[in-house]
Design an enzyme around this catalytic site. Structure first.
Site, PDB file in Angstrom:
ATOM      1  N   LYS A   5      -9.615  27.969  24.518  1.00  0.00           N
ATOM      2  CA  LYS A   5      -8.363  27.723  23.816  1.00  0.00           C
ATOM      3  C   LYS A   5      -8.128  28.853  22.822  1.00  0.00           C
ATOM      4  O   LYS A   5      -7.020  29.244  22.551  1.00  0.00           O
ATOM      5  CB  LYS A   5      -8.456  26.389  23.086  1.00  0.00           C
ATOM      6  CG  LYS A   5      -8.644  25.235  24.041  1.00  0.00           C
ATOM      7  CD  LYS A   5      -9.448  24.128  23.407  1.00  0.00           C
ATOM      8  CE  LYS A   5      -9.965  23.167  24.439  1.00  0.00           C
ATOM      9  NZ  LYS A   5     -11.161  22.467  23.973  1.00  0.00           N
TER      10      LYS A   5
HETATM   11  N1  GLU Z   1     -16.682  19.217  22.326  1.00  0.00           N
HETATM   12  C1  GLU Z   1     -17.394  20.243  23.026  1.00  0.00           C
HETATM   13  C2  GLU Z   1     -16.392  21.202  23.652  1.00  0.00           C
HETATM   14  O1  GLU Z   1     -15.226  20.899  23.792  1.00  0.00           O
HETATM   15  C3  GLU Z   1     -18.291  19.678  24.111  1.00  0.00           C
HETATM   16  C4  GLU Z   1     -19.482  19.005  23.514  1.00  0.00           C
HETATM   17  C5  GLU Z   1     -20.452  18.378  24.501  1.00  0.00           C
HETATM   18  O2  GLU Z   1     -20.104  18.192  25.668  1.00  0.00           O
HETATM   19  O3  GLU Z   1     -21.553  18.037  24.052  1.00  0.00           O
HETATM   20  O4  GLU Z   1     -16.795  22.314  23.987  1.00  0.00           O
END
Ligand code: GLU
Length: 297
Positions: free
Chosen positions: A228
Site C-alpha cells: 500500500k
Molecule cells: N497485519 C499484517 C499485514 O497486513 C499481517 C499480520 C499477520 O498476518 O500476522 O501485513
C-alpha cells in the site's frame, strides 16, 4: 477444528499481493474443512482508515471469499492487550526502555537489551519491551520446512507497548491468534523473521504454537514489494474472476482453461478441491507493474 485467518492492516486497499495472502489462507483453511477468520489489524491510528477496512471487506466479498464469524478489529481490543501486558509484567517479563529509534537504527534494527537493568529515569516517554527468554528459535513451515532464526533475532526483546501507549503488533497478533483459536497462520513471507519472536511470546504465555505457512511476496522488481505504501494498484471488485486467476497462478495453482471467465464461486470451488500447498513457490514472484493488468489468461 483447523482455524486459519487473514489479518490485513487497513492502511490502503487490497492489491494483488494482499489478495494472494487472503486467497492462500482461505484455500488452505477451506481445503482442510476448517474455519477462516478475518481480523482487522488497525492499531496504528495514523496509518489505518475505516474506509480501507470497508473496502477490504467489500473486495473479499466481491471475490467470494466468505469468512466465518464476526470480523474483529484490534482497535477495540486494547483492554485485552493491556491485561496480557499486566500479566507479563507481574512475572517480570516486561521492562521499560528509553532508547531512541536512532540508537536502534545504529544497532542495525535489532535491540540489544540495553535497558534490561533500568531505563533512563529522566526519559519523557518509554516503551515496554518483552524480556525475551529466547527459548524458541526454529519453526516448521508447511512449504519451507524447518527454519532456524539467528538467536539475536529470535531472542530480541521486542516492543510490546509503544511509547505512545499503543499495543504493538507482535503483542496484539499473538493474543488474538490465541483468543481466536487460530491453529495455523498463513501469511506473507515478509513476516517470517518475526515468527520465532512471536513464538517466544506464545511460549512465555503458555499458548499453544500454531502451524505456519509463509506465502511468496509479489514484487514489482527484485527490491520492491507491492504494498500500500508504494501505491500498488488496488484490485478491482469489478473483475473478481480475473483477479482470482492471477492470484491462483501466483500461488502455483493450476487453472483449467474452461474455468477462465467462470464465476468467482465456481473458481473457488475448484481451487479448494484441488489446492496443492506444495505447488506454492517459495521464491518471491516478480511481476512488473506494466504486466499486472494483463494476467487474465
Ligand atoms: N497485519 C499484517 C499485514 O497486513 C499481517 C499480520 C499477520 O498476518 O500476522 O501485513
Amino acid at each position: 477444528m483447523h482455524t486459519g485467518r487473514f489479518a490485513p492492516t487497513p492502511s490502503g486497499e487490497l492489491h494483488l499481493g494482499s489478495l494472494c495472502t487472503a486467497l492462500g489462507s482461505y484455500l488452505r483453511a477451506r481445503s482442510l474443512g476448517g474455519r477462516w477468520l478475518v481480523r482487522i489489524e488497525d492499531l496504528d491510528q495514523e496509518r489505518c482508515r475505516p474506509e480501507h477496512t470497508d473496502s477490504i471487506l467489500r473486495v473479499l466479498e466481491a471475490h467470494g471469499l466468505e469468512y466465518d464469524g464476526d470480523v474483529i478489529c484490534q482497535s477495540r481490543r486494547r483492554e485485552r492487550y493491556l491485561q496480557v501486558l499486566a500479566e507479563l509484567k507481574g512475572r517480570d517479563l516486561v521492562y521499560p526502555c528509553s532508547c531512541s529509534r536512532k540508537r536502534i537504527r545504529e544497532l542495525g534494527g535489532i535491540y540489544d537489551g540495553y535497558c534490561r537493568n533500568g531505563a533512563d529515569p529522566e526519559a519523557a516517554r518509554v516503551s515496554m519491551r518483552f524480556r525475551n527468554p529466547g527459548t524458541v528459535c526454529a519453526l516448521d513451515d508447511v512449504i519451507r520446512g524447518r527454519i532456524t532464526a539467528a538467536p539475536r533475532e529470535s531472542s530480541e526483546d521486542f516492543i510490546l507497548l509503544r511509547s505512545d501507549g499503543t499495543p504493538a503488533y507482535n503483542l496484539a497478533s499473538v493474543v488474538d491468534d490465541h483468543d481466536q483459536g487460530v491453529s495455523e497462520i498463513v501469511r506473507g513471507a515478509d513476516l517470517l523473521p518475526v515468527a520465532p519472536r512471536q513464538m517466544n511470546l506464545m511460549h512465555a504465555l503458555g499458548y499453544p504454537v500454531p502451524g505456519y505457512l509463509h506465502l511468496p511476496l509479489i514484487l514489482a522488481d527484485p527490491q520492491h514489494k507491492y504494498s500500500k505504501q508504494n501505491l500498488a494498484p488496488p484490485v478491482s471488485p469489478e473483475c473478481p474472476g480475473k483477479n482470482l486467476i492471477a492470484a491462483l497462478r501466483c500461488l502455483g495453482q493450476k487453472v483449467p482453461d474452461d474455468l477462465i471467465g467462470a464465476h468467482p464461486e465456481e473458481l473457488l470451488r475448484h481451487a479448494v478441491a484441488t489446492f496443492t500447498p506444495q505447488a506454492i513457490p517459495t521464491e518471491d514472484i516478480i511481476i512488473p507493474p506494466e504486466d499486472l493488468g494483463s494476467r487474465d489468461r
